[in-house]
Design an enzyme around this catalytic site. Structure first.
Site, PDB file in Angstrom:
ATOM      1  N   HIS A 200       0.777  -1.290   0.066  1.00 27.01           N
ATOM      2  CA  HIS A 200       0.016   0.173  -0.073  1.00 27.01           C
ATOM      3  C   HIS A 200       0.967   1.232   0.028  1.00 27.01           C
ATOM      4  O   HIS A 200       2.041   1.313   0.504  1.00 27.01           O
ATOM      5  CB  HIS A 200      -0.781   0.100   1.341  1.00 27.01           C
ATOM      6  CG  HIS A 200      -1.812   0.899   1.152  1.00 27.01           C
ATOM      7  ND1 HIS A 200      -1.658   2.407   1.319  1.00 27.01           N
ATOM      8  CD2 HIS A 200      -3.314   0.891   0.840  1.00 27.01           C
ATOM      9  CE1 HIS A 200      -2.921   2.993   1.170  1.00 27.01           C
ATOM     10  NE2 HIS A 200      -3.945   2.343   0.880  1.00 27.01           N
TER      11      HIS A 200
ATOM     12  N   GLU B 245      -4.050   2.295  -6.860  1.00 24.97           N
ATOM     13  CA  GLU B 245      -4.308   3.550  -6.002  1.00 24.97           C
ATOM     14  C   GLU B 245      -3.489   4.829  -6.412  1.00 24.97           C
ATOM     15  O   GLU B 245      -2.011   4.591  -5.873  1.00 24.97           O
ATOM     16  CB  GLU B 245      -4.221   2.937  -4.647  1.00 24.97           C
ATOM     17  CG  GLU B 245      -5.173   1.807  -4.353  1.00 24.97           C
ATOM     18  CD  GLU B 245      -5.406   1.785  -2.638  1.00 24.97           C
ATOM     19  OE1 GLU B 245      -6.574   2.082  -2.460  1.00 24.97           O
ATOM     20  OE2 GLU B 245      -4.475   1.705  -2.188  1.00 24.97           O
TER      21      GLU B 245
ATOM     22  N   GLY C  53     -11.601   5.643   3.359  1.00 25.39           N
ATOM     23  CA  GLY C  53     -12.728   6.436   4.294  1.00 25.39           C
ATOM     24  C   GLY C  53     -14.130   6.132   4.014  1.00 25.39           C
ATOM     25  O   GLY C  53     -14.670   5.939   5.190  1.00 25.39           O
TER      26      GLY C  53
HETATM   27  P1  13P Z   1      -9.708   6.381   0.355  1.00 23.27           P
HETATM   28  O1  13P Z   1     -10.705   5.795  -0.226  1.00 23.27           O
HETATM   29  O2  13P Z   1      -9.946   7.039   1.796  1.00 23.27           O
HETATM   30  O3  13P Z   1      -9.391   7.494  -0.731  1.00 23.27           O
HETATM   31  O4  13P Z   1      -8.464   5.373   0.501  1.00 23.27           O
HETATM   32  C1  13P Z   1      -8.070   4.504  -0.522  1.00 23.27           C
HETATM   33  C2  13P Z   1      -7.399   3.528  -0.055  1.00 23.27           C
HETATM   34  O5  13P Z   1      -6.057   3.818   0.443  1.00 23.27           O
HETATM   35  C3  13P Z   1      -7.495   2.140   0.161  1.00 23.27           C
HETATM   36  O6  13P Z   1      -6.591   1.288   0.183  1.00 23.27           O
END
Ligand code: 13P
Length: 247
Positions: free
Chosen positions: A90, A160, A226
């Site tokens: 991550h 991501e 979130g």
């Molecule tokens: P958000 O959905 O808060 O943007 O975070 C994404 C995330 O890092 C999931 O691993």
């Protein structure tokens, strides 16, 4: 698949309420496509609360090895506690804990040894994006993490973009679709067995934008931070996903 990544959030009481709402409201036909990655300390609790369901439980990270490594959790321990999958790489691990691709490769191997499904997270920073380096960065993140590893059917990548996490700024769904197609090609060309991965998108997914993402051909689901902390909001996203894949 839709995965809730709770990061360093949750408590015994809030988890209990979340799971009660989730289990009472999640469509049964979709539940095996849902994953929850709570804090490592809460995995046992969540397992117990959801034991009658097919929901997948994951850990947010594993160490590459077990033994004398104070503070670490290795793959075997996560599997023994009932985890099905582990996130690996991550961006918060890469940035805050300085994890490099070479370490992530060891973690993927460890996950496979422990029978955990690895979910490799990749993504470019804002600066890399603005310099037009997104594809090069993603390619090297993938190649350095999986070269010469026998990845298995079901291998999953979560794309991501760092600049989209928790910011409300997201790439256009159509652009993500193109990037996901590229990720599938890169993984497939590295794979000894021609494995095509599932690719999840993560970064500011909410109820209001999730349909736009999930209707794209190469977006196979979402990794949600979130918006997964509130069971009601998470379920709204799950319901949208469920409607689209059962159509
Ligand atoms: P958000 O959905 O808060 O943007 O975070 C994404 C995330 O890092 C999931 O691993």
């Amino acid at each position: 698949m839709i995965i809730a990544n709770w990061k360093a959030n949750g408590s015994l009481l809030s988890n209990q309420k979340w799971c009660k709402f989730f289990i009472e409201n999640c469509p049964k036909e979709i539940i095996s496509n849902i994953g929850i990655a709570p804090s490592a300390l809460h995995i046992g609790q969540i397992k117990k609360l959801l034991e009658s369901s097919d929901v997948k439980i994951g850990i947010q990270d594993i160490d590459a090895e077990g033994g004398p490594r104070t503070g670490s959790i290795c793959g075997e321990m996560a599997a023994d506690t009932g985890c099905d999958f582990t996130l690996i790489g991550h961006s918060e691990r890469r940035i805050l804990f300085k994890e490099k691709n070479v370490l992530l490769k060891q973690k993927i191997e460890s996950a496979y040894q422990a029978n955990l499904q690895p979910i490799l997270c990749i993504g470019e920073t804002l600066e890399e994006n603005e310099q037009g380096n997104t594809m090069d960065i993603l390619k090297s993140q993938i190649e350095e993490a999986i070269s010469n590893i026998t990845i298995k059917e079901g291998f999953t990548v979560a794309y991501e973009p760092v600049w989209a996490i928790g910011t409300g700024n997201t790439p256009k769904p159509n652009d993500i679709n193109v990037i996901h197609e590229f990720i599938k090609d890169v993984v497939q060309s590295q794979s000894l067995d021609d494995v095509v991965p599932s690719v999840l998108y993560g970064g500011s997914i909410h109820e209001s934008n999730s349909e736009d993402f999930f209707t794209e051909k190469n977006i196979d689901g979402g990794l949600i931070g979130g918006a997964s902390l509130d069971a009601k909001e998470f379920l709204k996203i799950v319901n949208i996903y469920s409607r689209l894949i059962t159509q």
